[in-house]
Design an enzyme around this catalytic site. Structure first.
Site, PDB file in Angstrom:
ATOM      1  N   TYR A 231      31.159  26.770   3.901  1.00 13.34           N
ATOM      2  CA  TYR A 231      29.846  27.412   2.945  1.00 13.34           C
ATOM      3  C   TYR A 231      28.830  26.486   3.067  1.00 13.34           C
ATOM      4  O   TYR A 231      28.870  25.256   3.604  1.00 13.34           O
ATOM      5  CB  TYR A 231      30.385  27.465   1.556  1.00 13.34           C
ATOM      6  CG  TYR A 231      31.561  28.188   1.130  1.00 13.34           C
ATOM      7  CD1 TYR A 231      31.744  29.359   1.937  1.00 13.34           C
ATOM      8  CD2 TYR A 231      32.358  27.867   0.208  1.00 13.34           C
ATOM      9  CE1 TYR A 231      32.816  30.345   1.687  1.00 13.34           C
ATOM     10  CE2 TYR A 231      33.629  28.928  -0.338  1.00 13.34           C
ATOM     11  CZ  TYR A 231      33.696  30.055   0.596  1.00 13.34           C
ATOM     12  OH  TYR A 231      34.664  30.709   0.158  1.00 13.34           O
ATOM     13  N   SER A 232      27.552  26.915   2.470  1.00  9.55           N
ATOM     14  CA  SER A 232      26.468  26.049   2.641  1.00  9.55           C
ATOM     15  C   SER A 232      26.576  24.626   2.096  1.00  9.55           C
ATOM     16  O   SER A 232      26.003  23.865   2.632  1.00  9.55           O
ATOM     17  CB  SER A 232      25.128  26.927   2.144  1.00  9.55           C
ATOM     18  OG  SER A 232      25.306  26.997   0.807  1.00  9.55           O
ATOM     19  N   GLU A 233      27.207  24.565   1.170  1.00  9.31           N
ATOM     20  CA  GLU A 233      27.544  23.039   0.373  1.00  9.31           C
ATOM     21  C   GLU A 233      28.962  23.051   0.122  1.00  9.31           C
ATOM     22  O   GLU A 233      29.701  24.126  -0.476  1.00  9.31           O
ATOM     23  CB  GLU A 233      26.626  22.732  -0.624  1.00  9.31           C
ATOM     24  CG  GLU A 233      25.637  21.863   0.024  1.00  9.31           C
ATOM     25  CD  GLU A 233      24.018  22.813   0.174  1.00  9.31           C
ATOM     26  OE1 GLU A 233      23.408  22.310   0.715  1.00  9.31           O
ATOM     27  OE2 GLU A 233      24.150  23.888  -0.208  1.00  9.31           O
ATOM     28  N   THR A 234      29.664  21.940  -0.060  1.00  8.85           N
ATOM     29  CA  THR A 234      30.741  21.822  -0.694  1.00  8.85           C
ATOM     30  C   THR A 234      30.620  20.285  -1.603  1.00  8.85           C
ATOM     31  O   THR A 234      30.047  19.493  -1.196  1.00  8.85           O
ATOM     32  CB  THR A 234      31.998  21.491   0.099  1.00  8.85           C
ATOM     33  OG1 THR A 234      32.305  22.663   0.816  1.00  8.85           O
ATOM     34  CG2 THR A 234      33.022  21.016  -0.497  1.00  8.85           C
TER      35      THR A 234
END
Length: 274
Positions: free
Chosen positions: A42-45
């Site tokens: 995903y774009s961020e974790t």
């Protein structure tokens, strides 16, 4: 270690912006967090390390690199935390400073660090428009080109027509190089529907993601930009629609106090992804 997956700024798993969430990252080093973020994809974790009662340190990793602040992963983490430990306030110590979050009923409200704006030199602005495949004729003359900050820096590119926003298609290598040079996290391309309703798209090539369907950090920065430049009457409650052109509709509520030094409140719902 449990890796959770939540969609933020939506109440359905197929909408919003997905984020990875690790509620207890105790013992993980930088390389492990980076590897996990790349595997999640995903774009961020977000990685939380408990630091007392309803408090944690938090770090954010895209698939390619650590980022200083991420709004949608904060909202996702706060809702996940509240589902396990009960609603109420949470204090998150992020790399950019403390982020206060209130939770309840499947939603979370974060308050950003103090926002700021700065001018973009003409040569840099020209390169930005070229990479985005826009011209000066596409810009809204009432919303000037600026870089805005509320935990991370984002250039604000305001368009005069909705169809130009819908037709976003950029030169990825050129934009990625410019963003790395300028220290920008995403580009906040916006169109104003009314005084308090906006539509946004956020290219994110530095993170290995073509576009973010919901960007809380950019929404907070944009709210600070509007307040600092006197482009909205304060106090104000704004709605930002994002992700519609990607098929992942998101809704972000941005609230501004009259105090120009106060953080911007960003609210959204989040839901677990099966």
């Amino acid at each position: 270690m449990e890796i959770l997956r939540y969609a933020a700024f939506t109440d359905v798993p197929s909408g919003g912006n997905p984020a990875g969430v690790v509620l207890d990252a105790t013992g993980l080093d930088d390389a492990q967090m980076q590897r996990i973020a790349a595997e999640v994809g995903y774009s961020e974790t977000a990685f939380l390390t408990p630091a007392g009662e309803r408090a944690a340190a938090v770090r954010y990793f895209s698939p390619r690199a650590e980022v200083p602040f991420c709004g949608h992963a904060t909202i996702a983490s706060a809702v996940a935390y509240a589902e396990r430990f009960g609603p109420g306030p949470i204090r998150l110590a992020a790399p950019v400073g403390e982020i206060a979050v209130d939770t309840g009923d499947g939603r979370a409200t974060l308050r950003t660090v103090a926002p700021a704006t700065r001018a973009i030199p003409a040569e840099v602005g020209a390169r930005l428009l070229e990479a985005l495949r826009y011209t000066s004729e596409d810009l809204d003359p009432e919303l000037p080109l600026r870089a805005a900050f509320a935990g991370a820096w984002h250039p604000v590119v305001a368009l005069r027509r909705r169809e130009r926003l819908a037709g976003l298609g950029y030169d990825e290598p050129a934009l990625a190089a410019l963003m790395a040079e300028q220290g920008w996290t995403t580009v906040d391309v916006v169109w104003r529907e009314s005084a308090t309703v906006f539509h946004a798209r956020n290219p994110f090539p530095p993170g290995g993601v073509y576009e973010d369907p919901a960007t809380g950090a950019a929404a907070g920065a944009f709210g600070g930009y509007l307040r600092e430049l006197g482009l909205v009457a304060v106090p104000a409650a704004l709605t930002v629609h994002q992700g519609d052109d990607m098929g992942r509709p998101s809704r972000l509520l941005v609230e501004l106090d009259a105090d120009p030094a106060s953080g911007v409140r960003v609210t959204g719902r989040a839901v677990a992804i099966a």
